[in-house]
Design a protein around this motif. Sequence first.
Motif, PDB file in Angstrom:
ATOM      1  N   VAL A   1      -2.347  -6.075  -4.471  1.00 43.29           N
ATOM      2  CA  VAL A   1      -1.453  -6.939  -3.698  1.00 43.29           C
ATOM      3  C   VAL A   1      -0.639  -7.795  -4.668  1.00 43.29           C
ATOM      4  O   VAL A   1      -1.169  -8.724  -5.298  1.00 43.29           O
ATOM      5  CB  VAL A   1      -2.249  -7.838  -2.737  1.00 43.29           C
ATOM      6  N   ARG A   2       0.633  -7.468  -4.806  1.00 39.98           N
ATOM      7  CA  ARG A   2       1.518  -8.247  -5.666  1.00 39.98           C
ATOM      8  C   ARG A   2       2.237  -9.302  -4.822  1.00 39.98           C
ATOM      9  O   ARG A   2       2.864  -8.973  -3.807  1.00 39.98           O
ATOM     10  CB  ARG A   2       2.529  -7.347  -6.363  1.00 39.98           C
ATOM     11  N   ILE A   3       2.149 -10.541  -5.235  1.00 37.72           N
ATOM     12  CA  ILE A   3       2.753 -11.646  -4.480  1.00 37.72           C
ATOM     13  C   ILE A   3       4.197 -11.808  -4.951  1.00 37.72           C
ATOM     14  O   ILE A   3       4.465 -12.317  -6.038  1.00 37.72           O
ATOM     15  CB  ILE A   3       1.947 -12.934  -4.667  1.00 37.72           C
ATOM     16  N   GLU A   4       5.112 -11.344  -4.120  1.00 30.43           N
ATOM     17  CA  GLU A   4       6.516 -11.323  -4.519  1.00 30.43           C
ATOM     18  C   GLU A   4       7.233 -12.627  -4.208  1.00 30.43           C
ATOM     19  O   GLU A   4       8.120 -13.040  -4.959  1.00 30.43           O
ATOM     20  CB  GLU A   4       7.228 -10.155  -3.835  1.00 30.43           C
ATOM     21  N   ARG A   5       6.851 -13.283  -3.107  1.00 32.32           N
ATOM     22  CA  ARG A   5       7.529 -14.531  -2.749  1.00 32.32           C
ATOM     23  C   ARG A   5       6.614 -15.395  -1.905  1.00 32.32           C
ATOM     24  O   ARG A   5       5.889 -14.885  -1.048  1.00 32.32           O
ATOM     25  CB  ARG A   5       8.815 -14.236  -1.975  1.00 32.32           C
ATOM     26  N   LEU A   6       6.652 -16.698  -2.149  1.00 32.31           N
ATOM     27  CA  LEU A   6       5.958 -17.691  -1.325  1.00 32.31           C
ATOM     28  C   LEU A   6       6.985 -18.689  -0.817  1.00 32.31           C
ATOM     29  O   LEU A   6       7.738 -19.281  -1.601  1.00 32.31           O
ATOM     30  CB  LEU A   6       4.893 -18.436  -2.126  1.00 32.31           C
TER      31      LEU A   6
ATOM     32  N   VAL B   1       2.045  -4.100  -1.244  1.00 31.31           N
ATOM     33  CA  VAL B   1       0.670  -3.631  -1.109  1.00 31.31           C
ATOM     34  C   VAL B   1       0.561  -2.187  -1.573  1.00 31.31           C
ATOM     35  O   VAL B   1       1.261  -1.295  -1.057  1.00 31.31           O
ATOM     36  CB  VAL B   1       0.194  -3.746   0.355  1.00 31.31           C
ATOM     37  N   GLY B   2      -0.293  -1.958  -2.556  1.00 31.22           N
ATOM     38  CA  GLY B   2      -0.527  -0.615  -3.064  1.00 31.22           C
ATOM     39  C   GLY B   2      -2.008  -0.309  -3.127  1.00 31.22           C
ATOM     40  O   GLY B   2      -2.850  -1.105  -2.701  1.00 31.22           O
TER      41      GLY B   2
ATOM     42  N   ILE C   1       0.824  -0.245   7.781  1.00 23.11           N
ATOM     43  CA  ILE C   1       1.813   0.069   6.753  1.00 23.11           C
ATOM     44  C   ILE C   1       1.272   1.184   5.868  1.00 23.11           C
ATOM     45  O   ILE C   1       0.053   1.377   5.759  1.00 23.11           O
ATOM     46  CB  ILE C   1       2.150  -1.158   5.875  1.00 23.11           C
ATOM     47  N   ALA C   2       2.177   1.905   5.250  1.00 25.97           N
ATOM     48  CA  ALA C   2       1.787   2.868   4.231  1.00 25.97           C
ATOM     49  C   ALA C   2       1.509   2.113   2.934  1.00 25.97           C
ATOM     50  O   ALA C   2       1.990   0.991   2.719  1.00 25.97           O
ATOM     51  CB  ALA C   2       2.900   3.882   4.021  1.00 25.97           C
ATOM     52  N   ALA C   3       0.724   2.728   2.058  1.00 26.51           N
ATOM     53  CA  ALA C   3       0.560   2.156   0.724  1.00 26.51           C
ATOM     54  C   ALA C   3       1.912   2.153   0.021  1.00 26.51           C
ATOM     55  O   ALA C   3       2.796   2.957   0.319  1.00 26.51           O
ATOM     56  CB  ALA C   3      -0.461   2.956  -0.065  1.00 26.51           C
ATOM     57  N   ASP C   4       2.070   1.230  -0.918  1.00 26.35           N
ATOM     58  CA  ASP C   4       3.324   1.057  -1.656  1.00 26.35           C
ATOM     59  C   ASP C   4       4.434   0.539  -0.738  1.00 26.35           C
ATOM     60  O   ASP C   4       5.564   1.010  -0.766  1.00 26.35           O
ATOM     61  CB  ASP C   4       3.750   2.353  -2.338  1.00 26.35           C
ATOM     62  N   THR C   5       4.065  -0.441   0.091  1.00 23.12           N
ATOM     63  CA  THR C   5       4.983  -1.044   1.059  1.00 23.12           C
ATOM     64  C   THR C   5       4.986  -2.560   0.887  1.00 23.12           C
ATOM     65  O   THR C   5       3.969  -3.160   0.527  1.00 23.12           O
ATOM     66  CB  THR C   5       4.548  -0.699   2.495  1.00 23.12           C
TER      67      THR C   5
ATOM     68  N   VAL D   1      -3.699  -6.444   8.590  1.00 25.51           N
ATOM     69  CA  VAL D   1      -2.770  -5.343   8.388  1.00 25.51           C
ATOM     70  C   VAL D   1      -3.554  -4.119   7.921  1.00 25.51           C
ATOM     71  O   VAL D   1      -4.309  -4.192   6.943  1.00 25.51           O
ATOM     72  CB  VAL D   1      -1.696  -5.708   7.345  1.00 25.51           C
ATOM     73  N   TYR D   2      -3.387  -3.020   8.638  1.00 23.90           N
ATOM     74  CA  TYR D   2      -4.059  -1.756   8.300  1.00 23.90           C
ATOM     75  C   TYR D   2      -3.204  -1.009   7.291  1.00 23.90           C
ATOM     76  O   TYR D   2      -2.016  -0.752   7.533  1.00 23.90           O
ATOM     77  CB  TYR D   2      -4.243  -0.926   9.568  1.00 23.90           C
ATOM     78  N   VAL D   3      -3.796  -0.675   6.149  1.00 27.04           N
ATOM     79  CA  VAL D   3      -3.085   0.045   5.095  1.00 27.04           C
ATOM     80  C   VAL D   3      -3.494   1.509   5.164  1.00 27.04           C
ATOM     81  O   VAL D   3      -4.664   1.849   4.928  1.00 27.04           O
ATOM     82  CB  VAL D   3      -3.397  -0.542   3.705  1.00 27.04           C
ATOM     83  N   GLU D   4      -2.561   2.367   5.523  1.00 28.19           N
ATOM     84  CA  GLU D   4      -2.859   3.789   5.697  1.00 28.19           C
ATOM     85  C   GLU D   4      -3.408   4.394   4.397  1.00 28.19           C
ATOM     86  O   GLU D   4      -2.852   4.180   3.314  1.00 28.19           O
ATOM     87  CB  GLU D   4      -1.604   4.554   6.114  1.00 28.19           C
ATOM     88  N   GLY D   5      -4.496   5.113   4.520  1.00 33.10           N
ATOM     89  CA  GLY D   5      -5.079   5.786   3.376  1.00 33.10           C
ATOM     90  C   GLY D   5      -6.105   4.988   2.614  1.00 33.10           C
ATOM     91  O   GLY D   5      -6.849   5.546   1.792  1.00 33.10           O
ATOM     92  N   ALA D   6      -6.182   3.668   2.844  1.00 31.17           N
ATOM     93  CA  ALA D   6      -7.169   2.845   2.144  1.00 31.17           C
ATOM     94  C   ALA D   6      -8.562   3.157   2.668  1.00 31.17           C
ATOM     95  O   ALA D   6      -8.784   3.225   3.882  1.00 31.17           O
ATOM     96  CB  ALA D   6      -6.864   1.359   2.338  1.00 31.17           C
ATOM     97  N   ALA D   7      -9.506   3.349   1.751  1.00 29.01           N
ATOM     98  CA  ALA D   7     -10.865   3.723   2.120  1.00 29.01           C
ATOM     99  C   ALA D   7     -11.853   2.985   1.231  1.00 29.01           C
ATOM    100  O   ALA D   7     -11.501   2.545   0.132  1.00 29.01           O
ATOM    101  CB  ALA D   7     -11.049   5.238   1.988  1.00 29.01           C
ATOM    102  N   PRO D   8     -13.094   2.833   1.697  1.00 29.23           N
ATOM    103  CA  PRO D   8     -14.102   2.165   0.867  1.00 29.23           C
ATOM    104  C   PRO D   8     -14.188   2.798  -0.526  1.00 29.23           C
ATOM    105  O   PRO D   8     -14.160   4.021  -0.670  1.00 29.23           O
ATOM    106  CB  PRO D   8     -15.391   2.377   1.662  1.00 29.23           C
TER     107      PRO D   8
END
Length: 301
Positions: free
Chosen positions: A78-83, A208-209, A25-29, A65-72
């Motif tokens: 990670v905002r938990i929108e629904r459970l 995820v941002g 996924i891209a960031a902000d997804t 899940v691989y987050v595009e652009g995330a680096a060390p």
Amino acid sequence: MATPTVTKDQIVLRMSHSAAPVARIAADTTIRLETADCFSDQVQGPDDVGRGLDWNTVNPATGPVYVEGAAPGDVLVVRIERLEVADHGVMCTGGGWGVLGDRIAELSWRFLSIADGRAGWEGGPRFAIRPMIGVIGVAPAGDDVPCGTPGPHGGNMDTRLIGEGATLYLPVQVDGALLAAGDLHAAMGDGEVAVTGVEVAGAVTLHVGLRRDLALNDPLLENGDLVATIASASTLDEAAASATAAMAELLHARLGLDLADAVMLMSAVGEVRVSQMVDPLRTVRFEMPKSAYEPSYGPLL
């Protein structure tokens, strides 16, 4: 556009930099992860217990899940929108498991129904549910970590504040972060003294941002009322000291408080809380109410 979903058959049992991503996924997804319970859905009733469990499959996490652009050096936000939780759950304790496992000779099981916001077992009490995520984290840069063990990467933190509306900040250790989550609880008290909460299958919807202006060594949680540093260690004392030091350093670095002032403010209004005391490493959090600093210094994050 429909929210992408990862099904609960796509799991890892260890958080690892070498795990193959099941989604990108891209960031902000926003993404939805369906999850098995901590027993990999093996225990649906007493007959299942009698047949025996494969204990090598406990604590599965859906992902990674691989987050595009995330680096060390980045921080995954990670905002938990629904459970969503199933209409039934399971608990166990004893047989050497849990804080009082040495006093309860046999492993005891209870099967709970969940309806109208309450849970309970037959002939027992019914109580309000408070859904939360037990396991959520990113891949460590070094050795693989079983999903049942917490650490700087997150993992099995069993922190009851990780529920709807909360935002979790996880320090990224590998490219893509490799986010995974599972082990939902319909309810769990601080300490998780039985060794389980109300273990349930379900699903989590996460936004995820990324942030690059925040330096973290351990997970951090924020909700509407507070910010909490989370630390895991071999003992509760060590974990408490680490969570306390992390909060003091955060207040000093982000708000400019003198370290002594930060510690005194923490001592006046902060709270040291035990998240869990039954996993291979113990987890403690330091909670700081926003009302204690925001009027004078502004937001911490």
